[in-house]
Structure formats: C-alpha cells, structure tokens
Design an enzyme around this catalytic site. Structure first.
Site, PDB file in Angstrom:
ATOM      1  N   GLY A   1       0.675  -1.256   0.131  1.00  0.00           N
ATOM      2  CA  GLY A   1      -0.021   0.070  -0.007  1.00  0.00           C
ATOM      3  C   GLY A   1       0.780   1.141   0.036  1.00  0.00           C
ATOM      4  O   GLY A   1       0.311   2.386   0.397  1.00  0.00           O
TER       5      GLY A   1
ATOM      6  N   LYS B   1       7.545   9.316  -8.073  1.00  0.00           N
ATOM      7  CA  LYS B   1       7.784   7.995  -8.167  1.00  0.00           C
ATOM      8  C   LYS B   1       9.100   7.675  -8.964  1.00  0.00           C
ATOM      9  O   LYS B   1       9.033   7.711 -10.395  1.00  0.00           O
ATOM     10  CB  LYS B   1       6.551   7.011  -8.864  1.00  0.00           C
ATOM     11  CG  LYS B   1       6.782   5.684  -8.856  1.00  0.00           C
ATOM     12  CD  LYS B   1       6.393   4.882  -7.641  1.00  0.00           C
ATOM     13  CE  LYS B   1       6.511   3.527  -8.052  1.00  0.00           C
ATOM     14  NZ  LYS B   1       6.151   2.769  -6.714  1.00  0.00           N
TER      15      LYS B   1
ATOM     16  N   ASP C   1       0.439   3.562 -10.396  1.00  0.00           N
ATOM     17  CA  ASP C   1       1.178   4.467  -9.439  1.00  0.00           C
ATOM     18  C   ASP C   1       1.412   5.602  -9.533  1.00  0.00           C
ATOM     19  O   ASP C   1       1.059   6.581  -8.908  1.00  0.00           O
ATOM     20  CB  ASP C   1       2.280   3.512  -8.878  1.00  0.00           C
ATOM     21  CG  ASP C   1       2.240   2.248  -8.058  1.00  0.00           C
ATOM     22  OD1 ASP C   1       0.850   1.890  -7.870  1.00  0.00           O
ATOM     23  OD2 ASP C   1       3.038   1.292  -7.954  1.00  0.00           O
TER      24      ASP C   1
ATOM     25  N   GLY D   1       9.095  -1.121  -4.338  1.00  0.00           N
ATOM     26  CA  GLY D   1       9.260  -2.440  -3.665  1.00  0.00           C
ATOM     27  C   GLY D   1       9.645  -2.114  -2.085  1.00  0.00           C
ATOM     28  O   GLY D   1       8.982  -1.082  -1.556  1.00  0.00           O
TER      29      GLY D   1
ATOM     30  N   ARG E   1      -3.954  -2.482   6.961  1.00  0.00           N
ATOM     31  CA  ARG E   1      -4.375  -3.505   7.079  1.00  0.00           C
ATOM     32  C   ARG E   1      -4.752  -4.396   5.787  1.00  0.00           C
ATOM     33  O   ARG E   1      -5.532  -4.020   5.266  1.00  0.00           O
ATOM     34  CB  ARG E   1      -5.584  -3.598   7.983  1.00  0.00           C
ATOM     35  CG  ARG E   1      -6.135  -5.275   8.362  1.00  0.00           C
ATOM     36  CD  ARG E   1      -7.152  -5.166   9.688  1.00  0.00           C
ATOM     37  NE  ARG E   1      -7.394  -6.355  10.018  1.00  0.00           N
ATOM     38  CZ  ARG E   1      -8.050  -6.488  11.219  1.00  0.00           C
ATOM     39  NH1 ARG E   1      -8.553  -5.529  11.806  1.00  0.00           N
ATOM     40  NH2 ARG E   1      -8.270  -7.899  11.676  1.00  0.00           N
TER      41      ARG E   1
ATOM     42  N   PRO F   1      -7.925   0.946   7.803  1.00  0.00           N
ATOM     43  CA  PRO F   1      -8.709  -0.210   7.739  1.00  0.00           C
ATOM     44  C   PRO F   1      -8.445  -1.060   6.355  1.00  0.00           C
ATOM     45  O   PRO F   1      -8.217  -0.394   5.312  1.00  0.00           O
ATOM     46  CB  PRO F   1      -9.962  -0.044   7.958  1.00  0.00           C
ATOM     47  CG  PRO F   1     -10.101   1.499   7.509  1.00  0.00           C
ATOM     48  CD  PRO F   1      -8.599   2.110   7.765  1.00  0.00           C
TER      49      PRO F   1
END
Length: 234
Positions: free
Chosen positions: A16, A39, A56, A124, A182, A210
C-alpha cells in the site's frame, strides 16, 4: 530547495505504498500546502491512448495539486518508467536502461523548488535492487529524506517492519513515522501485533488504515491526524 520531502517505503511490495503516498498528498493539500508526489522508478506500464503509463504514477499525479501549474512536472515525477512489472533492476536491464541516482536527485530538486511538500514513493521494499550496485536504500540516502514506513498488516509483519527499521537506521536515515495498513482482513491477533509495533518502532504511528477492497486515497487521508502531519514539517 524549499519543500519538505518524505521517502515512503514499505515492508514489502504490495503493502500500500501508493495508497499511503496519495493519502499523504491529499492530507497535506487539505492543510493548504502545495503538494506533489514522485515515483522515481516505476516498473510495470500499459499503454493508454498510445502513451505508456504506470498505475502508481497516475495515482500520485491525481493526488497532487501542482500538475496543472507546472507543465514539466510529468518528467520530474517519474524519471524512470519501466514497462515490465518485475524488480526494477531486472526491468531496467530488459529495457536497456541504467538507473542513475543523480538524475533522480535532479528531478527531486526541481519538484522541491515549486512545492511545499514532496512525497517520494520508493519501489518495492527498502532494499530492493535498482541496479547491479545500487538499491532503494541507496536512493533514499542519496535524497537524504526522512522515511515513512508502510507496514502491511499481515502474518510476518513484525519481523519485516523491525528489519526495515534497522536497515533505515543503518543508513543513517530517520524513521519519521509509520502507517499500519491492514491488507489482510482476517489477520490473527491484529491488535496485539499493532501494540508490538507501537512499542518497538522508533517513529510515531501516523495512521491506521482499515482493510478496503477498493481503497480510496482521499477517504484514507482523513485518518491522518493533522497535528502529527504538521509536526513532521518542523
């Protein structure tokens, strides 16, 4: 350079980082800052209307509020776009590209000159190779930015998070904070694992995200505490 910058890394791939990076951009934009995401190395692209794009990178651009003001921003945001979705050093080799840290540093400096906050998303995990001799940790050190660690909350995250924190410290970099994301809704002993990370990681917990089947970065940005984000800029 005038901007505050952060280097977002993760305990692994797929935990994430892009979500957290975009959420940070939305959160700082809501506080009134000029924000832009970066990025440096993106592996994995598809053609959209004849143009090679990385998912991304598109997410970071959508969360930035400088894109309409700075025409050169696309080249600075993503200096290296690699088409094959594999480890960056392999994708670069396939494409005959050499990833050069000074080029990335130059792009970052351009962004930092026009923004208040630059969020740099790594590729990564913290030590993923970028070339035969360099890795993502070398890039983070070359930029000299404080680190925000995204912890993918699933079985094994304690070891991955603590090893990542050790690697960050070994490079002489500051762990500015971490985010618990999560990614496994059925993770056993979630609360206990979170407590263990709070006790052992040296930086503050910036947000607890969450599980979401289709996570929305703007919605997740509301879970970041403004006082904690402001404190990172001091």
């Amino acid at each position: 350079m005038t901007a505050h910058g952060f280097f977002v890394t993760g305990t692994d791939t797929g935990v994430g980082k892009s979500l957290v990076s975009a959420a940070l951009l939305h959160a700082y934009a809501a506080l009134g800052y000029r924000v832009v995401g970066m990025k440096p190395v993106a592996a994995g692209a598809e053609q959209i209307d004849g143009v090679w794009c990385n998912e991304d990178v598109l997410q970071l651009r959508a969360a930035s509020n400088l894109a309409a003001e700075v025409t050169e921003i696309a080249a600075w945001v993503n200096p290296y776009l690699l088409r094959t979705p594999v480890a960056p050093h392999i994708a670069a080799d396939y494409q005959g590209v050499s990833i050069e840290l000074p080029r990335i540093r130059d792009a970052y400096e351009h962004l930092a000159a026009v923004a208040d906050v630059v969020v740099v998303e790594g590729a990564g995990g913290f030590k993923v190779p970028l070339s035969p001799t360099r890795d993502s940790a070398d890039l983070a050190r070359h930029l000299g930015l404080p680190i925000i660690l995204v912890v993918g909350m699933r079985l094994g995250c304690l070891n991955h998070a603590l090893l990542s924190a050790e690697a960050i410290a070994a490079r002489g970099l500051k762990l500015a904070g971490w985010v618990a994301n999560r990614i496994d809704p059925d993770m056993a002993a979630y609360v206990e694992n979170l407590a263990a990370l709070r006790l052992r990681l040296p930086g503050p917990l910036l947000a607890e995200l969450p599980y979401a089947l289709q996570p929305d970065a703007r919605a997740m940005s509301a879970l970041f505490v403004p006082k904690k984000l402001a404190a990172l800029l001091k």
